[in-house]
Design an enzyme around this catalytic site. Structure first.
Site, PDB file in Angstrom:
ATOM      1  CG  HIS A 127      -2.064  -0.990   1.093  1.00 31.96           C
ATOM      2  ND1 HIS A 127      -2.528  -1.484  -0.102  1.00 31.96           N
ATOM      3  CD2 HIS A 127      -2.809  -1.594   2.074  1.00 31.96           C
ATOM      4  CE1 HIS A 127      -3.510  -2.343   0.130  1.00 31.96           C
ATOM      5  NE2 HIS A 127      -3.699  -2.431   1.430  1.00 31.96           N
ATOM      6  CG  HIS A 201      -7.879  -0.432   2.146  1.00 32.02           C
ATOM      7  ND1 HIS A 201      -8.619  -1.090   3.101  1.00 32.02           N
ATOM      8  CD2 HIS A 201      -6.867  -1.271   1.827  1.00 32.02           C
ATOM      9  CE1 HIS A 201      -8.074  -2.255   3.367  1.00 32.02           C
ATOM     10  NE2 HIS A 201      -7.002  -2.398   2.597  1.00 32.02           N
ATOM     11  CD  GLU A 341      -8.429  -3.284  -0.745  1.00 29.38           C
ATOM     12  OE1 GLU A 341      -7.271  -2.831  -0.887  1.00 29.38           O
ATOM     13  OE2 GLU A 341      -8.683  -4.293  -0.056  1.00 29.38           O
TER      14      GLU A 341
END
Length: 377
Positions: A127, A201, A341
């Site tokens: 991420h 997210h 996502e």
């Protein structure tokens, strides 16, 4: 008859304008750790929906949606103040990038040059690194009221930030319309060849963030024939695995809890539940298509997620451990929410067979996501 017409016109005139069009308002939401002001921009429509977006992390802090009885409740996990996002962010509502999901070994190469990233998820990068887009202060570029209420935020990531090449200029536009659709569009341009994979997210519980109900009763549909199975460190093996005959077959509406503990499937064991990329297309599409449909039988809320991205990561909050205390002062635990996502596939920079995440100067990256809400009887 004339009196009836006059009465109808009067009744119409008395309807508040705010119920006819979206509104966008701005307020303070505290400060970052280094004392910079954070804004909260709230978007509303005339049908009981309300979304609040933070300039910190371009975070979707809350999203209120009506149930079958017309009662609106917040359906996303998060915090009421900045302290929670600073201490235990958990990617709640976050905009994640420069590269969402995992990159094996925290390394990738472009044109023969290897780039090294922080290993912040076991042996892998996750991420965007230690301080990804979710932990940066964005600039509020534009706030609009009208038929569609919207906010556009911008962030400029420096060349070399978190190990990624190229200065990346990113925008995130949240828009709420009168069809009960919340859209999030991410765009990015670069000064050097780089990799980009930006997504949202948000953690959803359609029964309500305050309900203390798990998402295991939610019914999910994902129109995917295959997934990208992973190894024990959650990196794709490079194969495409058919969903037929596995706990990952959501082509028909399926209760999440019916197969989430099926320990015969190694993918369930590796992820401690669902945590896998579903293949929607081979490459990014021109326009958004359906990625998933989620229904909560208890409230009647239905959420459809559409995007132009080739994959959607389905995650069932497996690593929520009760240490995060959320907006309703409840401890968030395993299974309290799900994330869907839309993105390119995990570890794509190291696995060309899975596609490409490369962005060159002169090109524009785009991820268009739509969250469409309705109810069932």
């Amino acid at each position: 008859m004339n009196y009836l017409i006059k009465g109808a016109l009067l009744a119409t005139a008395m309807i508040p304008l705010s119920a006819q069009a979206g509104e966008a308002t701005r307020a303070s939401f505290g400060k970052t750790a280094d004392g910079k002001a954070v804004e909260a921009i709230t978007l509303t429509n005339g049908h009981g929906m309300r979304a609040t977006v933070l300039s910190y992390g371009a975070i979707l802090q809350s999203l209120s949606v009506p149930d079958r009885a017309g009662k609106s409740e917040d359906v996303t996990l998060g915090y009421n103040d900045m302290q929670g996002y600073l201490v235990a962010p958990n990617y709640f509502g976050a905009t994640v990038g420069r590269y969402a999901n995992r990159i094996k070994g925290g390394t990738f190469a472009i044109d023969g040059k290897t780039y090294t990233l922080a290993k912040n998820n076991g042996p892998n990068a996750l991420h965007g690194g230690l301080k990804g887009f979710d932990k940066r202060l964005w600039t509020v570029e534009k706030v609009t009221s009208g038929d569609t209420a919207s906010v556009t935020l911008r962030y400029i990531a420096a060349d070399g930030e978190e190990g990624y090449p190229g200065q990346l200029t990113v925008t995130a536009t949240y828009a709420l319309n009168e069809k009960n659709e919340l859209s999030v569009e991410y765009t990015a341009t670069t000064t050097k060849p780089t990799i980009v994979n930006i997504t949202n997210h948000s953690f959803f519980n359609l029964a309500g963030e305050a309900s203390q109900r798990s998402i295991y009763d939610h019914v999910v549909t994902i129109p995917a024939e295959t997934t990208t199975p992973v190894d024990k460190t959650l990196i794709p093996t490079g194969q495409l695995r058919p969903v037929e005959g596995t706990p990952f077959d959501f082509r028909k509406p399926t209760v999440i809890g019916s197969r989430i503990r099926d320990g015969r499937d190694p993918q369930i064991v590796f992820g401690q539940g669902y945590d896998e990329n579903f293949v929607i297309a081979k490459a990014p599409l021109a326009q958004p298509v359906l990625h998933a449909r989620v229904e909560d039988p208890s409230s009647g809320r239905v959420m459809e997620i559409l995007s132009n991205q080739p994959g959607v990561q389905f995650y069932t909050g497996n690593f929520l451990d009760g240490t995060a205390i959320g907006k309703s002062n409840h401890a968030y635990r395993q299974g309290d929410a799900l994330a869907l996502e839309p993105q390119v596939f995990p570890d794509t920079p190291n696995q060309p067979a899975l596609g490409s995440a490369r962005l060159n100067p002169g090109q524009t990256y785009r991820n268009a996501i739509v969250y469409r809400f309705s109810t069932t009887n």
